[in-house]
Design a protein around this motif. Sequence first.
Motif, PDB file in Angstrom:
ATOM      1  N   HIS A 102       0.827  -1.217   0.000  1.00 34.65           N
ATOM      2  CA  HIS A 102       0.000   0.000   0.000  1.00 34.65           C
ATOM      3  C   HIS A 102       0.860   1.265   0.000  1.00 34.65           C
ATOM      4  O   HIS A 102       0.450   2.287  -0.569  1.00 34.65           O
ATOM      5  CB  HIS A 102      -0.958  -0.023   1.188  1.00 34.65           C
ATOM      6  CG  HIS A 102      -2.041  -1.055   1.053  1.00 34.65           C
ATOM      7  ND1 HIS A 102      -3.102  -0.909   0.190  1.00 34.65           N
ATOM      8  CD2 HIS A 102      -2.204  -2.269   1.645  1.00 34.65           C
ATOM      9  CE1 HIS A 102      -3.888  -1.964   0.254  1.00 34.65           C
ATOM     10  NE2 HIS A 102      -3.363  -2.813   1.135  1.00 34.65           N
ATOM     11  N   VAL A 103       2.046   1.178   0.603  1.00 32.83           N
ATOM     12  CA  VAL A 103       2.975   2.311   0.549  1.00 32.83           C
ATOM     13  C   VAL A 103       3.386   2.576  -0.894  1.00 32.83           C
ATOM     14  O   VAL A 103       3.412   3.726  -1.357  1.00 32.83           O
ATOM     15  CB  VAL A 103       4.224   2.038   1.415  1.00 32.83           C
ATOM     16  CG1 VAL A 103       5.264   3.151   1.216  1.00 32.83           C
ATOM     17  CG2 VAL A 103       3.842   1.919   2.878  1.00 32.83           C
ATOM     18  N   PHE A 104       3.710   1.500  -1.625  1.00 23.39           N
ATOM     19  CA  PHE A 104       4.094   1.637  -3.033  1.00 23.39           C
ATOM     20  C   PHE A 104       2.971   2.248  -3.863  1.00 23.39           C
ATOM     21  O   PHE A 104       3.206   3.079  -4.733  1.00 23.39           O
ATOM     22  CB  PHE A 104       4.495   0.275  -3.608  1.00 23.39           C
ATOM     23  CG  PHE A 104       5.865  -0.198  -3.183  1.00 23.39           C
ATOM     24  CD1 PHE A 104       6.732   0.625  -2.488  1.00 23.39           C
ATOM     25  CD2 PHE A 104       6.294  -1.482  -3.493  1.00 23.39           C
ATOM     26  CE1 PHE A 104       7.996   0.189  -2.109  1.00 23.39           C
ATOM     27  CE2 PHE A 104       7.553  -1.922  -3.130  1.00 23.39           C
ATOM     28  CZ  PHE A 104       8.402  -1.092  -2.433  1.00 23.39           C
ATOM     29  N   ILE A 105       1.736   1.804  -3.615  1.00 23.99           N
ATOM     30  CA  ILE A 105       0.599   2.336  -4.367  1.00 23.99           C
ATOM     31  C   ILE A 105       0.474   3.844  -4.136  1.00 23.99           C
ATOM     32  O   ILE A 105       0.303   4.624  -5.079  1.00 23.99           O
ATOM     33  CB  ILE A 105      -0.703   1.610  -3.977  1.00 23.99           C
ATOM     34  CG1 ILE A 105      -0.655   0.151  -4.447  1.00 23.99           C
ATOM     35  CG2 ILE A 105      -1.917   2.324  -4.574  1.00 23.99           C
ATOM     36  CD1 ILE A 105      -1.831  -0.696  -3.984  1.00 23.99           C
ATOM     37  N   GLU A 106       0.573   4.259  -2.884  1.00 26.76           N
ATOM     38  CA  GLU A 106       0.499   5.695  -2.576  1.00 26.76           C
ATOM     39  C   GLU A 106       1.610   6.470  -3.272  1.00 26.76           C
ATOM     40  O   GLU A 106       1.387   7.564  -3.805  1.00 26.76           O
ATOM     41  CB  GLU A 106       0.578   5.894  -1.058  1.00 26.76           C
ATOM     42  CG  GLU A 106      -0.642   5.405  -0.300  1.00 26.76           C
ATOM     43  CD  GLU A 106      -0.489   5.581   1.198  1.00 26.76           C
ATOM     44  OE1 GLU A 106       0.545   6.154   1.626  1.00 26.76           O
ATOM     45  OE2 GLU A 106      -1.388   5.155   1.943  1.00 26.76           O
ATOM     46  N   GLU A 107       2.814   5.909  -3.284  1.00 25.53           N
ATOM     47  CA  GLU A 107       3.950   6.580  -3.917  1.00 25.53           C
ATOM     48  C   GLU A 107       3.754   6.715  -5.421  1.00 25.53           C
ATOM     49  O   GLU A 107       4.118   7.744  -6.016  1.00 25.53           O
ATOM     50  CB  GLU A 107       5.238   5.816  -3.620  1.00 25.53           C
ATOM     51  CG  GLU A 107       5.680   5.896  -2.165  1.00 25.53           C
ATOM     52  CD  GLU A 107       6.940   5.105  -1.893  1.00 25.53           C
ATOM     53  OE1 GLU A 107       7.478   5.217  -0.779  1.00 25.53           O
ATOM     54  OE2 GLU A 107       7.401   4.346  -2.791  1.00 25.53           O
ATOM     55  N   LEU A 108       3.192   5.689  -6.047  1.00 24.76           N
ATOM     56  CA  LEU A 108       2.974   5.745  -7.495  1.00 24.76           C
ATOM     57  C   LEU A 108       2.005   6.860  -7.874  1.00 24.76           C
ATOM     58  O   LEU A 108       2.231   7.590  -8.847  1.00 24.76           O
ATOM     59  CB  LEU A 108       2.444   4.395  -7.997  1.00 24.76           C
ATOM     60  CG  LEU A 108       3.422   3.218  -8.003  1.00 24.76           C
ATOM     61  CD1 LEU A 108       2.710   1.969  -8.516  1.00 24.76           C
ATOM     62  CD2 LEU A 108       4.628   3.515  -8.875  1.00 24.76           C
ATOM     63  N   PHE A 109       0.934   6.978  -7.116  1.00 25.13           N
ATOM     64  CA  PHE A 109      -0.050   8.012  -7.446  1.00 25.13           C
ATOM     65  C   PHE A 109       0.482   9.412  -7.131  1.00 25.13           C
ATOM     66  O   PHE A 109       0.173  10.372  -7.840  1.00 25.13           O
ATOM     67  CB  PHE A 109      -1.368   7.735  -6.727  1.00 25.13           C
ATOM     68  CG  PHE A 109      -2.173   6.659  -7.396  1.00 25.13           C
ATOM     69  CD1 PHE A 109      -2.957   6.954  -8.498  1.00 25.13           C
ATOM     70  CD2 PHE A 109      -2.124   5.348  -6.951  1.00 25.13           C
ATOM     71  CE1 PHE A 109      -3.693   5.963  -9.145  1.00 25.13           C
ATOM     72  CE2 PHE A 109      -2.845   4.350  -7.581  1.00 25.13           C
ATOM     73  CZ  PHE A 109      -3.631   4.659  -8.685  1.00 25.13           C
ATOM     74  N   ALA A 110       1.312   9.498  -6.094  1.00 18.94           N
ATOM     75  CA  ALA A 110       1.921  10.790  -5.793  1.00 18.94           C
ATOM     76  C   ALA A 110       2.906  11.189  -6.890  1.00 18.94           C
ATOM     77  O   ALA A 110       2.958  12.348  -7.315  1.00 18.94           O
ATOM     78  CB  ALA A 110       2.637  10.725  -4.447  1.00 18.94           C
ATOM     79  N   GLU A 111       3.675  10.216  -7.368  1.00 16.00           N
ATOM     80  CA  GLU A 111       4.668  10.485  -8.413  1.00 16.00           C
ATOM     81  C   GLU A 111       4.020  10.920  -9.718  1.00 16.00           C
ATOM     82  O   GLU A 111       4.544  11.792 -10.435  1.00 16.00           O
ATOM     83  CB  GLU A 111       5.512   9.230  -8.655  1.00 16.00           C
ATOM     84  CG  GLU A 111       6.508   9.341  -9.795  1.00 16.00           C
ATOM     85  CD  GLU A 111       7.205   8.027 -10.087  1.00 16.00           C
ATOM     86  OE1 GLU A 111       7.637   7.825 -11.246  1.00 16.00           O
ATOM     87  OE2 GLU A 111       7.322   7.181  -9.165  1.00 16.00           O
ATOM     88  N   THR A 112       2.882  10.324 -10.058  1.00 12.92           N
ATOM     89  CA  THR A 112       2.252  10.572 -11.360  1.00 12.92           C
ATOM     90  C   THR A 112       1.157  11.642 -11.303  1.00 12.92           C
ATOM     91  O   THR A 112       0.572  11.975 -12.340  1.00 12.92           O
ATOM     92  CB  THR A 112       1.638   9.267 -11.900  1.00 12.92           C
ATOM     93  OG1 THR A 112       0.714   8.747 -10.929  1.00 12.92           O
ATOM     94  CG2 THR A 112       2.720   8.239 -12.181  1.00 12.92           C
ATOM     95  N   ASN A 113       0.891  12.146 -10.095  1.00 14.33           N
ATOM     96  CA  ASN A 113      -0.177  13.147  -9.917  1.00 14.33           C
ATOM     97  C   ASN A 113      -1.533  12.628 -10.385  1.00 14.33           C
ATOM     98  O   ASN A 113      -2.371  13.378 -10.879  1.00 14.33           O
ATOM     99  CB  ASN A 113       0.160  14.452 -10.648  1.00 14.33           C
ATOM    100  CG  ASN A 113       1.351  15.170 -10.032  1.00 14.33           C
ATOM    101  OD1 ASN A 113       1.431  15.292  -8.811  1.00 14.33           O
ATOM    102  ND2 ASN A 113       2.270  15.620 -10.866  1.00 14.33           N
ATOM    103  N   LEU A 114      -1.711  11.333 -10.228  1.00 15.14           N
ATOM    104  CA  LEU A 114      -2.987  10.711 -10.553  1.00 15.14           C
ATOM    105  C   LEU A 114      -3.702  10.320  -9.263  1.00 15.14           C
ATOM    106  O   LEU A 114      -3.119  10.359  -8.180  1.00 15.14           O
ATOM    107  CB  LEU A 114      -2.772   9.479 -11.430  1.00 15.14           C
ATOM    108  CG  LEU A 114      -2.189   9.745 -12.823  1.00 15.14           C
ATOM    109  CD1 LEU A 114      -1.719   8.452 -13.475  1.00 15.14           C
ATOM    110  CD2 LEU A 114      -3.238  10.424 -13.707  1.00 15.14           C
TER     111      LEU A 114
END
Length: 222
Positions: free
Chosen positions: A42-54
């Motif tokens: 779940h940490v990775f999922i949060e990081e991905l959306f933060a990185e992509t602004n999605l």
Amino acid sequence: MALLLNIETATKNCSIALAKDGITIAIREIATQNFSHAEKLHVFIEELFAETNLKLQNLDAIAVSQGPGSYTGLRIGVSAAKGLCYALSVPLIAVDTLELLARKITITEGIIVPMIDARRMEVFCAFFDSNYNKIRETKAEIIDETSYQDISETMHLIGDGAMKFKDVLTAAKFQYYPEIEFPSATEMALVSFEKFQKKEFEDVAYFEPFYLKDFVLMTKKI
């Protein structure tokens, strides 16, 4: 444009990727001897959306590696995928774990044999041709020096299970790739997108991972 979240937790590699129209745009993954999926996913999922602004609400579907593989890893990945599908009302896509591993190499001749370690001298494996079509079903297979004697083609053995047999399967037809240990969400992008286009979705309520073997709880002797 289709935005898919790809989750691969069937092995020691906890791998999460975002993909648009079959192309990975962001990925997080870590492979450790002690499975860290529950802490990292779940940490990775949060990081991905933060990185992509999605946002999660932008997702069109969620894809998960269905197995075979680690019982615990599969449960974590599938539970997370199903929970997100329920919350977001998006479809669930399941992808063959061994196909993902097979897609980590490109060959022009022979057979790709992805092998996932199933402990001792056993592996989860299947055969794929150069176009990643499965040409032999998935098996939990015990390997010894007599294995695959009836096959004359070059056999490309990949995965953490394959390296256990480098001193057992020694004929010239066996090719090893020690740099390729685990499947990754990167290879899921194209496969999951193709399934999305074909509407090959799973029933979220009833979908279960493909364990192949029954889970056996090991307890310490006192």
